[in-house]
Design an enzyme around this catalytic site. Structure first.
Site, PDB file in Angstrom:
ATOM      1  N   LYS A 139       0.822  -1.208   0.000  1.00 36.13           N
ATOM      2  CA  LYS A 139       0.000   0.000   0.000  1.00 36.13           C
ATOM      3  C   LYS A 139       0.856   1.258   0.000  1.00 36.13           C
ATOM      4  O   LYS A 139       0.665   2.174  -0.806  1.00 36.13           O
ATOM      5  CB  LYS A 139      -0.930   0.012   1.218  1.00 36.13           C
ATOM      6  CG  LYS A 139      -1.784   1.269   1.313  1.00 36.13           C
ATOM      7  CD  LYS A 139      -2.382   1.465   2.690  1.00 36.13           C
ATOM      8  CE  LYS A 139      -1.372   2.031   3.652  1.00 36.13           C
ATOM      9  NZ  LYS A 139      -1.879   3.101   4.512  1.00 36.13           N
ATOM     10  N   ASN A 140       1.813   1.339   0.943  1.00 27.87           N
ATOM     11  CA  ASN A 140       2.597   2.568   1.090  1.00 27.87           C
ATOM     12  C   ASN A 140       3.448   2.852  -0.141  1.00 27.87           C
ATOM     13  O   ASN A 140       3.679   4.009  -0.484  1.00 27.87           O
ATOM     14  CB  ASN A 140       3.482   2.480   2.338  1.00 27.87           C
ATOM     15  CG  ASN A 140       2.671   2.540   3.621  1.00 27.87           C
ATOM     16  OD1 ASN A 140       1.545   3.039   3.636  1.00 27.87           O
ATOM     17  ND2 ASN A 140       3.226   2.025   4.707  1.00 27.87           N
ATOM     18  N   ARG A 186      -2.763  10.698   4.603  1.00 28.35           N
ATOM     19  CA  ARG A 186      -1.469  11.343   4.808  1.00 28.35           C
ATOM     20  C   ARG A 186      -0.636  11.367   3.517  1.00 28.35           C
ATOM     21  O   ARG A 186      -0.039  12.380   3.171  1.00 28.35           O
ATOM     22  CB  ARG A 186      -0.718  10.591   5.916  1.00 28.35           C
ATOM     23  CG  ARG A 186       0.749  10.935   6.069  1.00 28.35           C
ATOM     24  CD  ARG A 186       0.950  12.289   6.662  1.00 28.35           C
ATOM     25  NE  ARG A 186       2.363  12.654   6.707  1.00 28.35           N
ATOM     26  CZ  ARG A 186       2.817  13.801   7.164  1.00 28.35           C
ATOM     27  NH1 ARG A 186       1.969  14.688   7.625  1.00 28.35           N
ATOM     28  NH2 ARG A 186       4.094  14.074   7.175  1.00 28.35           N
ATOM     29  N   CYS A 245      -4.283   8.472   9.906  1.00 28.92           N
ATOM     30  CA  CYS A 245      -4.465   7.909  11.234  1.00 28.92           C
ATOM     31  C   CYS A 245      -4.008   8.892  12.305  1.00 28.92           C
ATOM     32  O   CYS A 245      -3.023   9.608  12.122  1.00 28.92           O
ATOM     33  CB  CYS A 245      -3.666   6.615  11.392  1.00 28.92           C
ATOM     34  SG  CYS A 245      -4.474   5.162  10.699  1.00 28.92           S
ATOM     35  N   ARG A 275       3.250  14.051  12.935  1.00 28.90           N
ATOM     36  CA  ARG A 275       3.801  13.870  11.589  1.00 28.90           C
ATOM     37  C   ARG A 275       3.835  15.193  10.806  1.00 28.90           C
ATOM     38  O   ARG A 275       3.163  15.340   9.782  1.00 28.90           O
ATOM     39  CB  ARG A 275       3.000  12.815  10.825  1.00 28.90           C
ATOM     40  CG  ARG A 275       2.998  11.480  11.527  1.00 28.90           C
ATOM     41  CD  ARG A 275       2.626  10.348  10.624  1.00 28.90           C
ATOM     42  NE  ARG A 275       1.209  10.274  10.372  1.00 28.90           N
ATOM     43  CZ  ARG A 275       0.619   9.268   9.736  1.00 28.90           C
ATOM     44  NH1 ARG A 275       1.317   8.278   9.268  1.00 28.90           N
ATOM     45  NH2 ARG A 275      -0.681   9.260   9.538  1.00 28.90           N
ATOM     46  N   ASP A 301       7.192  19.771   8.054  1.00 33.14           N
ATOM     47  CA  ASP A 301       8.282  20.746   7.991  1.00 33.14           C
ATOM     48  C   ASP A 301       9.475  20.232   7.201  1.00 33.14           C
ATOM     49  O   ASP A 301      10.153  21.002   6.504  1.00 33.14           O
ATOM     50  CB  ASP A 301       8.707  21.191   9.393  1.00 33.14           C
ATOM     51  CG  ASP A 301       9.134  20.032  10.275  1.00 33.14           C
ATOM     52  OD1 ASP A 301       8.455  18.996  10.249  1.00 33.14           O
ATOM     53  OD2 ASP A 301      10.136  20.165  10.994  1.00 33.14           O
ATOM     54  N   LEU A 302       9.771  18.916   7.283  1.00 34.70           N
ATOM     55  CA  LEU A 302      10.903  18.384   6.522  1.00 34.70           C
ATOM     56  C   LEU A 302      10.621  18.444   5.021  1.00 34.70           C
ATOM     57  O   LEU A 302      11.530  18.711   4.221  1.00 34.70           O
ATOM     58  CB  LEU A 302      11.210  16.953   6.945  1.00 34.70           C
ATOM     59  CG  LEU A 302      11.747  16.762   8.372  1.00 34.70           C
ATOM     60  CD1 LEU A 302      11.951  15.289   8.682  1.00 34.70           C
ATOM     61  CD2 LEU A 302      13.068  17.518   8.559  1.00 34.70           C
ATOM     62  N   ASP A 318       5.146   0.069  11.996  1.00 40.16           N
ATOM     63  CA  ASP A 318       3.901  -0.486  11.469  1.00 40.16           C
ATOM     64  C   ASP A 318       3.660  -1.932  11.897  1.00 40.16           C
ATOM     65  O   ASP A 318       2.595  -2.484  11.612  1.00 40.16           O
ATOM     66  CB  ASP A 318       3.880  -0.396   9.936  1.00 40.16           C
ATOM     67  CG  ASP A 318       3.491   0.984   9.444  1.00 40.16           C
ATOM     68  OD1 ASP A 318       3.112   1.822  10.274  1.00 40.16           O
ATOM     69  OD2 ASP A 318       3.562   1.222   8.218  1.00 40.16           O
ATOM     70  N   VAL A 336       8.949   6.244  16.937  1.00 35.99           N
ATOM     71  CA  VAL A 336       8.652   6.897  15.664  1.00 35.99           C
ATOM     72  C   VAL A 336       7.455   7.838  15.784  1.00 35.99           C
ATOM     73  O   VAL A 336       7.507   8.991  15.360  1.00 35.99           O
ATOM     74  CB  VAL A 336       8.430   5.853  14.558  1.00 35.99           C
ATOM     75  CG1 VAL A 336       8.094   6.532  13.227  1.00 35.99           C
ATOM     76  CG2 VAL A 336       9.667   4.965  14.404  1.00 35.99           C
ATOM     77  N   ARG A 359      -8.440   0.411   5.206  1.00 33.87           N
ATOM     78  CA  ARG A 359      -7.491   1.326   4.578  1.00 33.87           C
ATOM     79  C   ARG A 359      -6.221   0.607   4.145  1.00 33.87           C
ATOM     80  O   ARG A 359      -5.544   1.058   3.218  1.00 33.87           O
ATOM     81  CB  ARG A 359      -7.116   2.455   5.538  1.00 33.87           C
ATOM     82  CG  ARG A 359      -8.179   3.512   5.757  1.00 33.87           C
ATOM     83  CD  ARG A 359      -7.645   4.645   6.632  1.00 33.87           C
ATOM     84  NE  ARG A 359      -6.354   5.088   6.128  1.00 33.87           N
ATOM     85  CZ  ARG A 359      -5.244   5.152   6.877  1.00 33.87           C
ATOM     86  NH1 ARG A 359      -5.268   4.801   8.133  1.00 33.87           N
ATOM     87  NH2 ARG A 359      -4.120   5.576   6.332  1.00 33.87           N
TER      88      ARG A 359
END
Length: 442
Positions: A42-43, A112, A136, A141, A144-145, A328, A350, A420
């Site tokens: 998915k990611n 996201r 989520c 999260r 800014d980066l 995850d 994280v 999801r």
């Protein structure tokens, strides 16, 4: 060929209101057996969809799972002017005409990864307008980066009323730069990489994320004609090119889905096989399963057999960027550790709000004490079925796993989280022998 969005009806429970009305009832105690097919990641697929905007020639991405998040990203691409057609596990995207319209807030607020389109839009068009993202509720999260990376490439960025608006300071192309990331963020690495593919000159990303999804995105961009090297290491070098072309590409297998089924075998004391997988992507998960007493056997290039048992030992876990133990998989492994002898310590480094499932596991008879981002799990002999609520995507999977091992029936609410990120998980578990079904409680 006519391009259009795939119908939401092709995705189970794409209607979130419907998923909220449903519950999943899991009858514990069933032994699992057989082989399960692991879907595309998915990611990774979400990042590849965002990257498809980098060319107007059209792309075909295969091994794309049928998931609510994929539907949402497809809808965002369409809102930006792309055409999207699903044929089985393939998505065909043509982004010939990309407009300056803002991606719809109602979609971006639920996904996201939708923010990643800012990188491809800046690379291709030199300007972008994207709402701040959602997803989520597992932590802040911040973006800014992403923003600092785009600014280093020559973008002017303004954030106002929840909208991030960016444009090139000079002309319509970004300029290559050396960028150091304070934290090896996967999302920021992907955003900067996409933006840099079409920038003038060379971009060097230092302290880059090393996750397999980064390598997959780089390989997809390379298939489109990008010049990228070093993906999968801490330093990625991108030499900008003037344009990219069409490509066909297959998404890698989902390492988190694979890890979830590995824990399913372990927690039920069962033996199952999973394929296709890339074992190197699962190194930390395999090591921890072996530490508690689960056997993992590689068969061929892309298949693993997990041999569960009983009398598992405790283990300590600290979530870290790849190749460390993945955040995850933290919730799923916590479910397993509730039944391991002794005390286990889980440290979540994280995301600051990713231990909400502790309360739900304790409702099932687990003995977990929480202090800040550290959970101390004292093993218990058995879990008991109970009504529980999924608080995020991976927490929902952890509750399913706990339900498989518990005595009695576990009733899980909040299934829109589960839908999801897991393709047909109910069906896949049933084919292995699990007893679970969806229903609407009166």
């Amino acid at each position: 060929m006519t391009y259009q969005t795939s119908s939401p009806a092709t995705v189970p429970n794409a209607d979130e209101a419907h998923a909220d009305a449903e519950v999943l009832q899991v009858v514990g105690g069933a032994r699992l057996a057989g082989q399960v097919q692991i879907s595309g990641a998915k990611n990774s697929a979400l990042a590849l969809l965002a990257a498809s905007l980098l060319t107007g020639e059209g792309c075909e991405i295969s091994n794309v799972p049928h998931l609510v998040d994929i539907e949402r990203m497809s809808a965002i691409l369409i809102a930006l002017g792309a055409q999207v057609l699903r044929q089985g596990d393939k998505l065909k995207i043509r982004a010939e005409q990309i407009g300056y319209a803002s991606a719809p807030y109602e979609l971006v607020s639920k996904l996201r990864a939708s923010f990643f389109v800012i990188g491809s839009l800046m690379g291709r068009c030199g300007r972008a307008r994207v709402p701040l993202p959602g997803g989520c509720a597992i932590g802040a999260r911040p973006v800014d980066l992403h923003v600092r990376g785009l600014q280093a490439l020559g973008a002017e960025v303004h954030i106002e009323h929840g909208i991030v608006e960016a444009r090139c300071r000079c002309g319509d192309r970004l300029e290559g730069a050396r960028i150091y990331l304070d934290y090896p963020s996967v999302g920021a690495t992907e955003t900067i990489m996409m933006a840099a593919t079409l920038a003038r000159g060379q971009t060097i990303i230092e302290n880059a994320a090393q996750e397999p999804e980064i390598v997959d995105l780089a390989n997809f961009c390379i298939a489109m004609g990008a010049q990228i090297r070093g993906a999968g290491t801490k330093t990625i070098v991108i030499d900008g090119v003037s344009e990219l072309h069409q490509a066909s590409y297959a998404v890698i297998p989902d390492r988190i889905e694979a890890g979830t089924f590995m824990v399913a075998a372990a927690i039920t004391g069962s033996t199952i096989s999973i394929a296709p997988v890339i074992p190197e992507h699962l190194g930390a998960v395999i090591a921890k399963l072996q530490e508690v007493g689960v056997r993992v056997v590689q068969q061929g290039r892309d298949q693993l057999t997990i041999i569960g048992g009983h009398g598992y030992r405790s283990a300590d876990i600290e979530t870290l960027p790849f190749p460390g133990f993945p955040t995850d998989m933290q919730a799923q492994f916590m479910a397993l550790l509730t039944l391991c002898e002794g005390n286990s310590v889980i440290t979540e480094t994280v995301f600051e709000n990713r231990l909400q499932h502790v309360a739900e596991l304790n409702r099932m008879g687990a003995n977990i004490k929480l202090k800040g981002n550290v959970a101390v799990v004292s093993g218990v002999p058995v879990l008991s079925g109970a009504p529980v609520m999924a608080t995020d995507l991976r927490a929902s999977a952890a509750l399913v796993l706990a339900g498989l091992a518990a005595q009695g029936v576990t009733t899980i609410k909040g299934l829109h989280h589960l839908d999801r990120g897991y393709e047909n998980i109910d069906h896949k578990l049933r084919t292995l022998g699990a007893k679970l079904h969806r229903t609407i409680l009166e």
